[in-house]
Each structure stands twice: as structure tokens, then as C-alpha cells.
Design an enzyme around this catalytic site. Structure first.
Site, PDB file in Angstrom:
ATOM      1  N   ASN A  32     -36.865  77.493 -19.636  1.00 52.66           N
ATOM      2  CA  ASN A  32     -36.538  78.127 -21.146  1.00 52.66           C
ATOM      3  C   ASN A  32     -36.154  79.640 -20.603  1.00 52.66           C
ATOM      4  OD1 ASN A  32     -38.672  79.651 -20.680  1.00 52.66           O
ATOM      5  ND2 ASN A  32     -40.014  79.225 -22.195  1.00 52.66           N
ATOM      6  N   ALA A  74     -45.549  78.561 -15.419  1.00 56.09           N
ATOM      7  CA  ALA A  74     -46.823  78.717 -15.897  1.00 56.09           C
ATOM      8  C   ALA A  74     -46.381  80.256 -15.835  1.00 56.09           C
ATOM      9  CB  ALA A  74     -47.899  78.440 -15.002  1.00 56.09           C
ATOM     10  N   TYR A 140     -56.310  82.848 -16.289  1.00 52.22           N
ATOM     11  CA  TYR A 140     -55.141  82.080 -15.284  1.00 52.22           C
ATOM     12  C   TYR A 140     -55.949  81.192 -14.559  1.00 52.22           C
ATOM     13  CZ  TYR A 140     -52.234  81.634 -11.503  1.00 52.22           C
ATOM     14  OH  TYR A 140     -51.250  81.210 -10.508  1.00 52.22           O
ATOM     15  N   PHE A 168     -52.585  80.166  -1.705  1.00 56.11           N
ATOM     16  CA  PHE A 168     -53.128  81.595  -1.862  1.00 56.11           C
ATOM     17  C   PHE A 168     -51.993  82.469  -1.979  1.00 56.11           C
ATOM     18  CE2 PHE A 168     -57.519  81.035  -0.428  1.00 56.11           C
ATOM     19  CZ  PHE A 168     -57.299  79.478  -0.564  1.00 56.11           C
ATOM     20  N   ASP A 283     -60.973  91.541  -8.302  1.00 55.75           N
ATOM     21  CA  ASP A 283     -60.399  91.247  -7.018  1.00 55.75           C
ATOM     22  C   ASP A 283     -61.536  90.836  -6.161  1.00 55.75           C
ATOM     23  OD1 ASP A 283     -57.574  91.426  -7.208  1.00 55.75           O
ATOM     24  OD2 ASP A 283     -57.644  93.679  -6.826  1.00 55.75           O
TER      25      ASP A 283
HETATM   26  N1  UFG Z   1     -53.009  95.526  -4.359  1.00 60.51           N
HETATM   27  C1  UFG Z   1     -52.937  96.697  -4.304  1.00 60.51           C
HETATM   28  N2  UFG Z   1     -51.896  97.442  -5.059  1.00 60.51           N
HETATM   29  C2  UFG Z   1     -51.132  97.026  -5.753  1.00 60.51           C
HETATM   30  C3  UFG Z   1     -50.968  95.614  -5.950  1.00 60.51           C
HETATM   31  C4  UFG Z   1     -52.016  94.833  -5.348  1.00 60.51           C
HETATM   32  O1  UFG Z   1     -53.908  97.349  -3.595  1.00 60.51           O
HETATM   33  O2  UFG Z   1     -50.163  97.615  -6.246  1.00 60.51           O
HETATM   34  C5  UFG Z   1     -53.958  94.471  -3.810  1.00 60.51           C
HETATM   35  C6  UFG Z   1     -54.823  93.940  -4.687  1.00 60.51           C
HETATM   36  O3  UFG Z   1     -55.873  94.528  -5.224  1.00 60.51           O
HETATM   37  C7  UFG Z   1     -55.292  92.564  -4.014  1.00 60.51           C
HETATM   38  C8  UFG Z   1     -54.060  92.368  -2.837  1.00 60.51           C
HETATM   39  O4  UFG Z   1     -53.185  93.832  -3.047  1.00 60.51           O
HETATM   40  O5  UFG Z   1     -56.388  92.986  -3.138  1.00 60.51           O
HETATM   41  C9  UFG Z   1     -52.919  91.337  -3.442  1.00 60.51           C
HETATM   42  O6  UFG Z   1     -52.495  91.459  -4.738  1.00 60.51           O
HETATM   43  P1  UFG Z   1     -51.731  90.489  -5.437  1.00 60.51           P
HETATM   44  O7  UFG Z   1     -51.649  91.087  -6.784  1.00 60.51           O
HETATM   45  O8  UFG Z   1     -50.412  90.656  -4.526  1.00 60.51           O
HETATM   46  O9  UFG Z   1     -52.481  89.270  -5.375  1.00 60.51           O
HETATM   47  P2  UFG Z   1     -53.723  88.662  -5.679  1.00 60.51           P
HETATM   48  O10 UFG Z   1     -54.466  88.199  -4.489  1.00 60.51           O
HETATM   49  O11 UFG Z   1     -54.420  89.324  -6.721  1.00 60.51           O
HETATM   50  O12 UFG Z   1     -53.339  87.403  -6.588  1.00 60.51           O
HETATM   51  C10 UFG Z   1     -52.815  86.000  -5.890  1.00 60.51           C
HETATM   52  C11 UFG Z   1     -51.632  85.309  -6.980  1.00 60.51           C
HETATM   53  C12 UFG Z   1     -52.512  85.055  -7.973  1.00 60.51           C
HETATM   54  C13 UFG Z   1     -53.611  84.050  -7.836  1.00 60.51           C
HETATM   55  C14 UFG Z   1     -54.299  84.608  -6.636  1.00 60.51           C
HETATM   56  C15 UFG Z   1     -55.635  83.848  -6.296  1.00 60.51           C
HETATM   57  O13 UFG Z   1     -50.760  86.475  -7.060  1.00 60.51           O
HETATM   58  O14 UFG Z   1     -51.471  84.256  -8.848  1.00 60.51           O
HETATM   59  O15 UFG Z   1     -53.630  85.316  -5.603  1.00 60.51           O
HETATM   60  O16 UFG Z   1     -56.110  84.113  -5.146  1.00 60.51           O
HETATM   61  F1  UFG Z   1     -54.302  83.889  -8.799  1.00 60.51           F
END
Ligand code: UFG
Length: 327
Positions: A32, A74, A140, A168, A283
Site C-alpha cells: 500500500n 509489518a 511488536y 536478528f 534493550d
Molecule cells: N542504538 C543506539 N543509538 C541509536 C540507535 C540504536 O545506541 O541511535 C543501539 C540500541 O540501543 C541497540 C543497538 O543500537 O542496542 C541496535 O539498535 P537497533 O534499533 O538498530 O536494533 P534493535 O536491536 O533494537 O532491534 C532489532 C530490529 C527489531 C527487532 C529487534 C529484535 O530492528 O525490529 O532487533 O532483536 F525487534
């Protein structure tokens, strides 16, 4: 196979569409455009449609004689999911149900589902394997897990064969670095650091430096988008014989936030401001995968496990598209 790619104009969906076309399949993108970009769709017929539109889904599946559906459409923002849970239940669960209902009506029997490591919540053991407890800590992750359960029961009833692939940290750019990450708003670590390196944002913030890890910052398992796509392709082929497949997709190797920042500095040759701030709620300190099941059962091999190579592809894409996709 004729494959309907729901969410095929998004980051992972657009890479998957290109991979399908390159491997002799015929992809049809159904999207969409609420988040995706039509210019990211390559070598596929594009159908603009909403996943809530059961009639259009039935028509699309029937008229194009679709053999399998891959579902990437999603919402993915953890923080937003906490603030707006119903938005996530609607798009991530109800709309998945609508796709499955349309498939059941038409008799389309294969489904590949984009799931996430977020289904494990705060794991008490690392690396994570598929059998460890599923205990999501935000809507989520919960909506992805609810969809997995729905798939399990729909499969148990003999109505669908499916693969649930738990990613991951998806990252990098695929297909000669032409298909990259263009989220709005952007919340993922690698694109945010790259934007800082390009001078498009003032700094990069490290969310927490007091975690129980080697340098105090969170550790994640970064997996290149093309490696994700190759696993999807193998899973799709395996569904010819198997009815229920669940795999973790990661490299099994963790990098800290500081290490990723240093890698972007090295690859880009740019220096930028790094600001240490508070932890981001929710986190987990360390998330790394045990993907041995995908490796042994699918014969999956990752090609871009090295963080420097992954970042290089993302850096190239951001330089090709400094303002993101145009449409
Ligand atoms: N981080 C920072 N600064 C930022 C952005 C992120 O320090 O500006 C850190 C986060 O705290 C985390 C790491 O970088 O420790 C990775 O963060 P992301 O947001 O890139 O990814 P996530 O690990 O939070 O999330 C990913 C996917 C999600 C999923 C998750 C599952 O993006 O969709 O893994 O483990 F749910």
C-alpha cells in the site's frame, strides 16, 4: 514459482523481490506504499493494495495464479508499538490473518513469514536457539509471535505450509548496493550512524554505556539483507516437502554499539560526534543467534558476515541515495 511479496517495496521485501527474479521466480509485489518506495521495486509486477482488502487479495492471488506468499508488510518500531498497540495488532496480526484467509479461499498453500528475534524478549541464555522461551516484552514482538502461533494452527489444520524466519539485526544494502534502508523515521543503528557520518545529523547517541558487556554498550548480531534473502529462497524451496519450518537468521557473532560506530568511521573516513546517553527502555544487553538449524537443514551460508563489509554496502547505498528514494 509465482510469488506474491506483501510489503515488497520495503527494505527487506524489495531485496527479496530482486532475489526471486534473479533466481528464476516470478515475483508480484503487493504493497500500500504506506512505508515503502515504488522505485525500490525491480523486475516485478506492482499491485497497489492494502492487506486489509480481502477481496483484492483474493483477486490478486487468483488472477496471477500465485503459488506462494512472502509476507514482509509489518510495522517494526518497538517504541511506537508500546505507545500504539492496536495499530500493531491491526497491521501485524489482523492483516496477516486476512492474507491467510485469502490464501485459504484461493487454495494457495505456501507462506514465508518475516519474524523477529524480538519474540524471545529478554533471553536468559546466549546464543539464542529456536526452542528457547518465547516471551516478548513489547507489542511488536508479541504481534510477530501471535502471527507465528496463528500460522502454526493454520498449518496444523492442513491449510498452509509455512516458514517463520526470525531475523536478528537486518542491515546493509543489496543488489549492487542499489536496495537499502530508507525508513521514516529512521531508528536503526547503522543508518543513523551513517547519517551522522554524512553530516545529515548532528551526532550519534549511544543508548547506555553501563551494560554488562566488554565496552558497556549493547551487543547485536548484524545480518546482511542479501543473506536474509538467500535463507528465504531456501526455505521457500524446502516447503515443497516440509510443512512447518522455524529458523533463526543471524551470523551468531555480536558487535557492540561502539564497535559499529568505529566501523562506520573506518569505512567512511569521516569523524563525527558521539554522545553517550541513557539506556533505551527494553534493550537487552546482548542478542546473538544460534542459527545452526538454518545452516544444517537449509544448507544456508552467509556471505557477508564481516561487519566492515556489511557497513560498506550500506555506506555505498547512502551515497547513491543521499536523500533516500525519490518515490
Ligand atoms: N542504538 C543506539 N543509538 C541509536 C540507535 C540504536 O545506541 O541511535 C543501539 C540500541 O540501543 C541497540 C543497538 O543500537 O542496542 C541496535 O539498535 P537497533 O534499533 O538498530 O536494533 P534493535 O536491536 O533494537 O532491534 C532489532 C530490529 C527489531 C527487532 C529487534 C529484535 O530492528 O525490529 O532487533 O532483536 F525487534
Amino acid at each position: 514459482m509465482k510469488v506474491l511479496v506483501c510489503g515488497g517495496s520495503g527494505y527487506i521485501g524489495s531485496n527479496m523481490t530482486a532475489t526471486l527474479a534473479e533466481n528464476g521466480h516470478e515475483p508480484f509485489v503487493y504493497d500500500n506504499l504506506s512505508k515503502g518506495h515504488v522505485s525500490a521495486v525491480k523486475d516485478a509486477q506492482f499491485i497497489k493494495g492494502d492487506l486489509a482488502d480481502y477481496e483484492l487479495l483474493v483477486k490478486t492471488l487468483k488472477e496471477n495464479e500465485i503459488d506462494a506468499v512472502m509476507h514482509f508488510a509489518a510495522f517494526i518500531e518497538v517504541g511506537e508499538s508500546v505507545a500504539e498497540p492496536l495499530k500493531y495488532y491491526h497491521n501485524n496480526v489482523s492483516n496477516t490473518q486476512t492474507v491467510l484467509a485469502a490464501m485459504e479461499t484461493v487454495g494457495v498453500g505456501k507462506f514465508v513469514f518475516s519474524s523477529t528475534a524480538a519474540v524471545y524478549g529478554m533471553p536468559n541464555q546466549i546464543p539464542i536457539n529456536e526452542d528457547m522461551p518465547k516471551d516478548p516484552i513489547n507489542p511488536y514482538g508479541q504481534t510477530k509471535w501471535a502471527s507465528e502461533r496463528m500460522l502454526h494452527w493454520q498449518c496444523n489444520a492442513g491449510k498452509v505450509r509455512y516458514a517463520a524466519l526470525r531475523y536478528f539485526n537486518a542491515c546493509g544494502a543489496g543488489h549492487d548496493c542499489t536496495l537499502g534502508e530508507d525508513h521514516s523515521p529512521e531508528s536503526h543503528l547503522i543508518p543513523l550512524i551513517i547519517q551522522a557520518a554524512m553530516g545529515k545529523r548532528e551526532d550519534i547517541k549511544i543508548f547506555g554505556t553501563d551494560y554488562p558487556t566488554k565496552d558497556g554498550t549493547c551487543i547485536r548480531d548484524y545480518i546482511h539483507v542479501e543473506d536474509l534473502c538467500s535463507a528465504h529462497l531456501l526455505a521457500l524451496e524446502k516447503l515443497e516437502k516440509e510443512k512447518e519450518l522455524v529458523y533463526n537468521l543471524g551470523n551468531g557473532k555480536g558487535y557492540s554499539v561502539r564497535e559499529v560506530i568505529e566501523t562506520v568511521k573506518k569505512v567512511s573516513g569521516k569523524n563525527f560526534k558521539v554522545v553517550e546517553t541513557q539506556r533505551r527502555p527494553g534493550d537487552p544487553p546482548v542478542l546473538t543467534s544460534d542459527a545452526s538449524r538454518a545452516i544444517s537443514e537449509l544448507g544456508w551460508k552467509t556471505k557477508l558476515a564481516d561487519i566492515e563489509k556489511i557497513v560498506e554496502t550500506a555506506w555505498q547505498w547512502h551515497n547513491k541515495y543521499p536523500n533516500g528514494y525519490q518515490d
